[in-house]
Design a protein around this motif. Structure first.
Motif, PDB file in Angstrom:
ATOM      1  N   ASP A   1      10.512 -38.640   6.065  1.00  0.00           N
ATOM      2  CA  ASP A   1      11.663 -37.896   5.574  1.00  0.00           C
ATOM      3  C   ASP A   1      12.568 -37.585   6.762  1.00  0.00           C
ATOM      4  O   ASP A   1      12.374 -38.134   7.866  1.00  0.00           O
ATOM      5  N   ALA A   2      13.541 -36.728   6.572  1.00  0.00           N
ATOM      6  CA  ALA A   2      14.520 -36.467   7.629  1.00  0.00           C
ATOM      7  C   ALA A   2      13.891 -35.838   8.865  1.00  0.00           C
ATOM      8  O   ALA A   2      14.448 -35.937   9.969  1.00  0.00           O
ATOM      9  N   GLU A   3      12.732 -35.201   8.718  1.00  0.00           N
ATOM     10  CA  GLU A   3      12.078 -34.548   9.851  1.00  0.00           C
ATOM     11  C   GLU A   3      10.998 -35.415  10.475  1.00  0.00           C
ATOM     12  O   GLU A   3      10.376 -35.022  11.462  1.00  0.00           O
ATOM     13  N   GLY A   4      10.751 -36.585   9.925  1.00  0.00           N
ATOM     14  CA  GLY A   4       9.754 -37.471  10.464  1.00  0.00           C
ATOM     15  C   GLY A   4       8.691 -37.829   9.447  1.00  0.00           C
ATOM     16  O   GLY A   4       8.822 -37.534   8.269  1.00  0.00           O
ATOM     17  N   PRO A   5       7.615 -38.450   9.896  1.00  0.00           N
ATOM     18  CA  PRO A   5       6.548 -38.855   8.967  1.00  0.00           C
ATOM     19  C   PRO A   5       5.579 -37.724   8.689  1.00  0.00           C
ATOM     20  O   PRO A   5       5.317 -36.880   9.535  1.00  0.00           O
ATOM     21  N   ALA A   6       5.034 -37.712   7.476  1.00  0.00           N
ATOM     22  CA  ALA A   6       4.053 -36.694   7.095  1.00  0.00           C
ATOM     23  C   ALA A   6       3.121 -37.246   6.042  1.00  0.00           C
ATOM     24  O   ALA A   6       3.497 -38.125   5.243  1.00  0.00           O
TER      25      ALA A   6
END
Length: 333
Positions: free
Chosen positions: A323-328
Motif C-alpha cells: 500500500d502507500a506506506e509499504g508492504p504488509a
C-alpha cells in the motif's frame, strides 16, 4: 560421524560470505550470532562457501568432522549439493536455504527442511483468487531454473484444483497475474503487464515479497507478494527467540531489518539444537526421529515435517500486499 552428545553443542554451517549469495549469507551469519548470544550451550563454526558448489564439497566434510550439528548453505543450488554430501557421510543436515521440492525430498533421513517447498509458494494468492465472487483467468509467468518451474507448476496445479482457468498470455477480458522468476524477471513482467491497455486485475510476484521491489517498480501499490517470511506474521513462538526481540537485536547490529534468509537460519539452528537435546544424541537416526515427531513454532513460523521425506508441511509462505506506506502482511485485499 557426529560426536557423542554433550551439553555444549558445536553447530557448523557453510554460508556464502562472498560470491553472488554473500548478501544473504552475511545476514544469516549475523542472525546466527545474535541467536547464539541468547544461549551459553552452543558454539558456532561458520565457513565461507564462496557461493561455490565445489567449495561446499570441500568444506562440509571438514565441518562434519568438527561439529555435532550441520546447517546447510543458502540457495537451492548449494543445498542440493550439501544434501548429497550429508547423505554420503551418513549425517543429517538442517536445510534453511533451499526450498526446491527436489532438495527437500532427495534424501529422506538425512535432510530436514524448515522452508515451505517451492511448489507451495503461490498457495496464498491462488486461494485468495478462488474466493473472489468473479474469478478471472490466471496467467502464470515462469522464469528460468528449477525453482521458478516448481513455483509455477504448483500454482497451476492448485489453480486447476480450485476451478480457476489458466491462460498463457494476456487476454482482452479481465485477468490475474502471478510471476515466478528472478527478481529482475518479475519486475519486468509486472511492469509490462501493468502498462497494458487491459492490465491484470490482481498481480502477485515472488519478487514483491522483498522490500527492494517497491523501488524497482516505482509504484507497487496494490501488488501482492509471497515469500518465506515477512515481519509481522504474528505467529505465537514456542521455541527460541520472539520475533520482536530478534528484530530489535538485528536492527541494533545492522542498522536495518533482516530479509528472510536471516530468520530461516535462526529457526533451523533453534530446531536443530532443540531436537539434539530432546533426543539426548547427535546421531543421525535419533535427530531424524526427534525432528519428525516435532510440531512447533519459531519466529519463522510453523514447523512440521513429513516423516517419510523430511519435506516441510507446516510452514506457510507469507502473503503481503503493498500500500502507500509499504508492504504488509495481509489476508486479502
Amino acid at each position: 560421524m557426529a560426536a557423542p552428545y554433550r551439553n555444549r553443542l558445536r553447530l557448523g554451517a557453510c554460508l556464502s560470505l562472498s560470491g553472488k549469495y554473500a548478501r544473504f549469507g552475511g545476514q544469516a551469519r549475523l542472525a546466527l550470532d545474535i541467536w547464539r548470544s541468547t544461549t551459553d550451550a552452543v558454539d558456532l563454526l561458520i565457513e565461507d562457501d564462496g557461493s561455490d558448489p565445489e567449495r561446499v564439497d570441500a568444506l562440509l566434510p571438514r565441518l562434519s568432522a568438527e561439529c555435532d550439528l550441520l546447517l546447510g548453505p543458502y540457495s537451492t543450488l548449494l543445498m542440493r549439493r550439501a544434501g548429497t554430501i550429508a547423505a554420503a557421510m551418513g549425517r543429517l543436515i538442517w536445510n534453511h536455504g533451499g526450498s526446491g521440492d527436489d532438495v527437500e525430498t532427495a534424501h529422506p533421513g538425512h535432510v530436514v527442511s524448515v522452508l515451505t517447498p517451492a511448489s507451495r509458494y503461490a498457495e496464498p494468492f491462488v486461494r485468495h483468487l478462488a474466493t473472489q465472487q468473479d474469478p478471472r483467468p490466471l496467467r502464470i509467468v515462469q522464469g528460468k531454473g528449477s525453482f521458478a518451474r516448481q513455483v509455477a507448476g504448483g500454482a497451476e496445479r492448485l489453480a486447476h484444483a480450485l476451478g480457476l482457468r489458466t491462460v498463457s498470455s494476456p487476454t482482452p477480458e479481465a485477468w490475474d497475474l502471478f510471476c515466478a522468476g528472478s527478481f529482475e524477471d518479475d519486475v519486468r513482467a509486472v511492469t509490462y503487464a501493468r502498462s497494458l491497455p487491459m492490465p491484470p486485475r490482481s498481480v502477485c510476484a515472488v519478487a514483491a515479497g522483498v522490500r527492494e521491489f517497491g523501488e524497482a517498480v516505482g509504484d507497487p501499490v496494490g501488488v501482492y507478494g509471497v515469500g518465506q517470511w515477512f515481519p509481522g506474521g504474528g505467529d505465537r513462538v514456542e521455541l527460541s527467540m520472539a520475533e520482536d526481540d530478534f528484530l530489535t537485536a538485528y536492527r541494533e547490529r545492522a542498522g536495518s531489518l533482516p530479509d528472510y534468509p536471516a530468520v530461516q537460519a535462526v529457526a533451523a539452528a533453534a530446531i536443530a539444537t532443540h531436537c539434539a537435546r530432546q533426543a539426548g544424541s547427535t546421531a543421525r537416526a535419533e535427530l531424524w526421529s526427534a525432528a519428525t515427531a516435532l510440531e512447533t513454532t519459531t519466529l519463522f513460523g510453523a514447523f512440521k515435517v513429513d516423516p517419510r521425506t523430511g519435506a516441510q508441511v507446516g510452514h506457510q509462505t507469507a502473503f503481503i500486499r503493498w500500500d502507500a506506506e509499504g508492504p504488509a502482511i495481509t489476508e486479502g485485499p
